[in-house]
Design a protein around this motif. Structure first.
Motif, mmCIF file in Angstrom:
data_model
loop_
_atom_site.group_PDB
_atom_site.id
_atom_site.type_symbol
_atom_site.label_atom_id
_atom_site.label_comp_id
_atom_site.label_asym_id
_atom_site.label_seq_id
_atom_site.Cartn_x
_atom_site.Cartn_y
_atom_site.Cartn_z
ATOM 1 N N ARG A 1 0.814 -1.216 0.000
ATOM 2 C CA ARG A 1 0.000 0.000 0.000
ATOM 3 C C ARG A 1 0.853 1.276 0.000
ATOM 4 O O ARG A 1 0.659 2.156 -0.834
ATOM 5 C CB ARG A 1 -0.964 -0.016 1.201
ATOM 6 C CG ARG A 1 -2.049 1.046 1.103
ATOM 7 C CD ARG A 1 -3.014 0.938 2.276
ATOM 8 N NE ARG A 1 -4.250 1.654 2.020
ATOM 9 C CZ ARG A 1 -4.390 2.963 2.140
ATOM 10 N NH1 ARG A 1 -3.349 3.691 2.526
ATOM 11 N NH2 ARG A 1 -5.533 3.550 1.876
ATOM 12 N N PRO A 2 1.827 1.428 0.944
ATOM 13 C CA PRO A 2 2.645 2.645 0.895
ATOM 14 C C PRO A 2 3.489 2.749 -0.372
ATOM 15 O O PRO A 2 3.741 3.850 -0.863
ATOM 16 C CB PRO A 2 3.510 2.551 2.158
ATOM 17 C CG PRO A 2 3.470 1.126 2.571
ATOM 18 C CD PRO A 2 2.147 0.607 2.131
ATOM 19 N N THR B 1 1.098 4.016 -3.021
ATOM 20 C CA THR B 1 0.683 5.375 -2.678
ATOM 21 C C THR B 1 1.792 6.380 -2.958
ATOM 22 O O THR B 1 1.571 7.441 -3.565
ATOM 23 C CB THR B 1 0.271 5.447 -1.192
ATOM 24 O OG1 THR B 1 -0.808 4.553 -0.956
ATOM 25 C CG2 THR B 1 -0.161 6.860 -0.818
ATOM 26 N N THR C 1 2.070 9.414 -5.680
ATOM 27 C CA THR C 1 2.397 10.778 -5.256
ATOM 28 C C THR C 1 3.530 11.337 -6.108
ATOM 29 O O THR C 1 3.488 12.473 -6.579
ATOM 30 C CB THR C 1 2.794 10.795 -3.773
ATOM 31 O OG1 THR C 1 1.700 10.325 -2.987
ATOM 32 C CG2 THR C 1 3.163 12.213 -3.328
ATOM 33 N N ILE D 1 -5.335 -0.525 -6.648
ATOM 34 C CA ILE D 1 -5.803 0.734 -6.072
ATOM 35 C C ILE D 1 -7.182 0.557 -5.455
ATOM 36 O O ILE D 1 -7.471 1.045 -4.355
ATOM 37 C CB ILE D 1 -5.811 1.849 -7.137
ATOM 38 C CG1 ILE D 1 -4.372 2.250 -7.503
ATOM 39 C CG2 ILE D 1 -6.594 3.073 -6.645
ATOM 40 C CD1 ILE D 1 -4.280 3.193 -8.667
ATOM 41 N N ILE E 1 -6.945 2.939 -2.062
ATOM 42 C CA ILE E 1 -5.996 4.051 -2.155
ATOM 43 C C ILE E 1 -6.659 5.241 -2.834
ATOM 44 O O ILE E 1 -7.278 5.097 -3.895
ATOM 45 C CB ILE E 1 -4.736 3.634 -2.952
ATOM 46 C CG1 ILE E 1 -3.983 2.529 -2.200
ATOM 47 C CG2 ILE E 1 -3.823 4.824 -3.220
ATOM 48 C CD1 ILE E 1 -2.816 1.941 -2.965
ATOM 49 N N GLN E 2 -6.560 6.398 -2.212
ATOM 50 C CA GLN E 2 -7.137 7.615 -2.773
ATOM 51 C C GLN E 2 -6.122 8.248 -3.727
ATOM 52 O O GLN E 2 -5.020 8.599 -3.318
ATOM 53 C CB GLN E 2 -7.492 8.618 -1.659
ATOM 54 C CG GLN E 2 -8.498 8.079 -0.662
ATOM 55 C CD GLN E 2 -9.822 7.736 -1.317
ATOM 56 O OE1 GLN E 2 -10.344 8.502 -2.117
ATOM 57 N NE2 GLN E 2 -10.368 6.575 -0.966
ATOM 58 N N VAL E 3 -6.489 8.379 -4.985
ATOM 59 C CA VAL E 3 -5.605 8.956 -5.989
ATOM 60 C C VAL E 3 -5.939 10.432 -6.154
ATOM 61 O O VAL E 3 -7.068 10.807 -6.477
ATOM 62 C CB VAL E 3 -5.752 8.238 -7.350
ATOM 63 C CG1 VAL E 3 -4.806 8.854 -8.377
ATOM 64 C CG2 VAL E 3 -5.477 6.756 -7.189
#
Length: 482
Positions: free
Chosen positions: A438-439, A442, A446, A470, A475-477
């Protein structure tokens, strides 16, 4: 539309900042440093919104709010306070404040609160005051003034007057049962029982009988009728700890209780009405358990009405000195000698990673109180007790020379240290992969400013695979990140 906002705070700098910010929005702002002047304006019918501090020279701002509500029930009040504890947030909610903001506050957040207060339709009356609330920091159910804890206080304050089902998540030792007890002790069901049951501590074949009770003769050894935890918690709160360890069969019966509001005992036929508030907690990722077929998805959504995530202690290290003082005083109240920490000792505590979280800190403070003769404890004592754990760097980077493999190994060692007595029954491999995956995704999104095509290329994934991950990892894009 321009509105008149009344601001009461004995700090001139805060009055100036609020005047400038709210005037830029087109509002008229009137400021004062006393509660008496604020009351005179309100009583005269002036103002469309009140923003008030709690501690002022002539009166406590929270004491003023009930009088405001009596003469002008529709006038909304926003409370600010440097006494940023759970009880301040709860009391502000109880007396009818529209919102509570701890100091120092984020100016943009305050502006958003003002806009909501001026535009949201009027609704529910204030929650009746809890006159039984304890006073003094030593008696607070939760301790900490970090931003992470302030947000938890605000959420809890909003939930005190409701019966909403709550799901508390967090690592072992973060204080999930304390949060559940606070919701009960300061909520509308505080006159009823608080019943806690740990799913991981009950043999699987006995869980249904433990929760729902059984009739005489329902199974071998059932010599008499026995009340279950639901019956014991009637008119109160039932806290289901480690809900992820509940067998799938018991999950089905629990889902029926949440859907229908009734249950039957094991061996019984007559439905029993369940007037119980449910609070669940887990240190496991229930979404992974759902994918593995170990947890019902429909039950998850029934329980996860209001999710509360408790941060690990390493994410709120500024709270560690206050927590340590609290636990040393608690140990003294139980007969151990009173100890205090010097500044160097407190800083050494803040440098520790605390894989066992608040529980580990509490155990350490009890050990220090019992084993050391000196009244003032220095960093040498802390160093001795934490000899096997080196201080962590203050930044986000790994220690000098530590590669990714070593960093992951260190993280896993912390995990096994914290969970040595209660390792998950299954799913650890998927859980660790998810924590890394996940990180990674993410941070890559970013770095590519939300460009999924570029992120997929950097990660070496097919674009459709990335999109699927995602969704799965929630995960918020955000596009255009800088």
């Amino acid at each position: 539309m321009a509105n008149t906002i009344l601001v009461a705070d004995d700090d001139r700098a805060i009055r100036t900042v609020l005047t400038q910010a709210l005037t830029r929005l087109g509002h008229e702002v009137r400021t004062t440093g006393t509660a008496s002047t604020l009351w005179n304006w309100v009583e005269a019918g002036e103002g469309d919104l009140v923003i008030t501090d709690v501690i002022m020279p002539d009166e406590n701002g929270l004491d003023l709010i009930p009088r405001i509500k009596r003469v002008r029930p529709d006038l909304r009040v926003v409370v600010m306070s440097a006494q940023n504890t759970l009880m301040t947030a709860v009391k502000a909610t109880e007396v009818g404040a529209f919102e509570y903001l701890p100091k120092p506050f984020d100016l943009n957040e305050l502006v958003r609160v003002v806009q909501r207060a001026l535009t949201t339709p009027k609704s529910n009356p204030a929650i009746p005051a809890n006159t039984d609330a304890p006073e003094g920091e030593e008696q607070l159910p939760l301790i900490g003034r970090s931003p992470a804890m302030q947000e938890i206080y605000r959420v809890l304050a909003r939930l005190m007057g409701t019966d909403l089902t709550v799901m508390i998540t967090g690592e072992s030792g973060t204080g999930k049962e304390l949060v559940a007890r606070a919701l009960h002790d300061y909520g509308k069901r505080r006159g009823g029982p608080f019943v806690a049951v740990n799913m991981a501590a009950i043999p699987r074949e006995l869980i249904e009988s433990e929760l729902f009770g059984h009739e005489k003769g329902a199974f071998t050894g059932a010599l008499t009728r026995s009340a279950g935890r639901f019956e014991q918690a009637q008119n109160g709160t039932l806290f289901l700890d480690e809900i992820g360890d509940m067998p799938i069969e018991a999950q089905t019966r629990l889902l029926r209780v949440l859907q229908e509001g009734e249950y039957t005992t094991v061996g019984g036929r007559t439905p029993i009405r369940a007037d119980v508030r449910i609070i669940a907690a887990t240190h496991r990722d229930l979404r992974i358990l759902i994918r593995q077929g170990l947890f019902r998805e429909d039950l998850f959504y029934r329980l996860n009405v209001v999710p509360i995530r408790l941060p690990p202690l390493r994410e709120r290290s500024e709270d560690i000195p206050a927590l340590a003082r609290h636990f040393l005083k608690l140990a003294a109240s139980e007969g151990l000698p009173l100890k205090v920490l010097d500044q160097a000792a407190s800083e050494r505590l803040r440098a520790h990673r605390w894989p066992g979280n608040v529980r580990e800190l509490e155990n350490l403070m009890r050990r220090l109180a019992a084993l050391y003769s000196q009244e003032v404890l220095g960093s040498d004592v802390i160093e001795t007790e934490l000899a096997d754990t080196a201080p962590e760097p203050t930044g986000s980077a790994a220690p000098d020379g530590e590669g990714l493999g070593a960093a992951v190994e260190r993280h896993l060692k912390d995990y096994f240290t914290a969970h040595q007595d209660q390792l998950p029954a299954s799913g650890l491999y998927d859980r660790i992969l998810r924590e890394v995956e996940r990180p990674l995704i993410t941070l890559t999104l970013t770095a590519t400013r939300g460009n999924q095509i570029k992120a997929a290329e950097v990660l070496g994934l097919n674009r459709n695979t990335l999109r699927k991950k995602i969704r799965e990892l929630d995960i918020q894009v955000v596009r255009g990140i800088r």
